[in-house]
Design an enzyme around this catalytic site. Structure first.
Site: not given
Length: 224
Positions: A48, A53, A155, A187
């Protein structure tokens, strides 16, 4: 915003970071098959990286610094430590300036899988997720074909899965027509105060039936 620069060769934290990489390598070496051979693993560092972030993100290092970080990690684990059982996956996030994702690509010699991290949002229309997924996969699929790489969704998911047809009505049309090797959901939390923080169905979960229909209609193979 100077972390990556500080851990590259010549940086003040380079020696410390190599120690951290050593710990990673030591741990990866413990993964063995039943006959005590190195276990093949997909390794997906520095993910990412278009977003900001994480300390290796888009606004926190230059493209050259990011690519140098990736190549340094690869060189240490693969060449110095001989962890050739690793398959390397790079995974830009879908949000942000995705069209420029190849600026932060370390080179064909350092990447095996090119994927995307793309999430649905219950506060946005279903079609937004479908379009975002398809736009990203179209870009990545073209690159994978040109470079001989594997395409993946590294993801994805919808927290708590509030949409009754997320699997057949959102994820399936988002993937349709693309040669995606695998899809990884995020998750399922086990903490008591995070009961809605899950992304894959489980026995008794309301969307398990739609998940089963997706598995059958799209000929999905489950891997746990």
């Amino acid at each position: 915003d100077r972390v990556v620069a500080s851990i590259l060769p010549g940086g003040e934290k380079h020696a410390l970071f190599r120690e951290w990489l050593k710990r990673v390598a030591d741990y990866l070496e413990t993964w063995k098959t039943e006959d005590v051979q190195p276990l093949p693993l997909i390794f997906r560092p520095w993910h990412e990286h278009i977003g900001s972030w994480f300390w290796w993100g888009g606004k926190l290092c230059t493209p050259d610094e990011y690519n140098a970080l990736w190549r340094m990690t690869y060189s240490y684990l693969m060449k110095e430590r001989g962890l050739t059982q690793l398959t390397w996956a790079i995974s830009p996030n879908s949000s942000g300036i995705f069209d420029n994702w190849e600026e932060r690509y370390p080179g064909d010699d350092y990447v095996d899988i090119i994927g995307v991290d793309c999430y649905a949002n219950a506060n946005k229309p279903k079609q937004t997720y479908i379009d975002e997924m398809r736009n990203c996969l179209a870009s990545l699929a073209e690159t994978c074909k040109k470079r001989g790489k594997i395409l993946a969704v590294t993801e994805t998911g919808l927290e708590g899965i509030p949409e009754a047809d997320y699997w057949t009505g959102m994820l399936s049309p988002g993937l349709k027509g693309f040669p995606v090797a695998y899809v990884l959901t995020w998750r399922n939390a086990s903490e008591p105060d995070m009961r809605k923080h899950y992304y894959a169905p489980f026995p008794g979960e309301p969307n398990a039936g739609d998940f089963a229909r997706w598995i059958e209609q799209d000929h999905i193979q489950l891997v746990r």
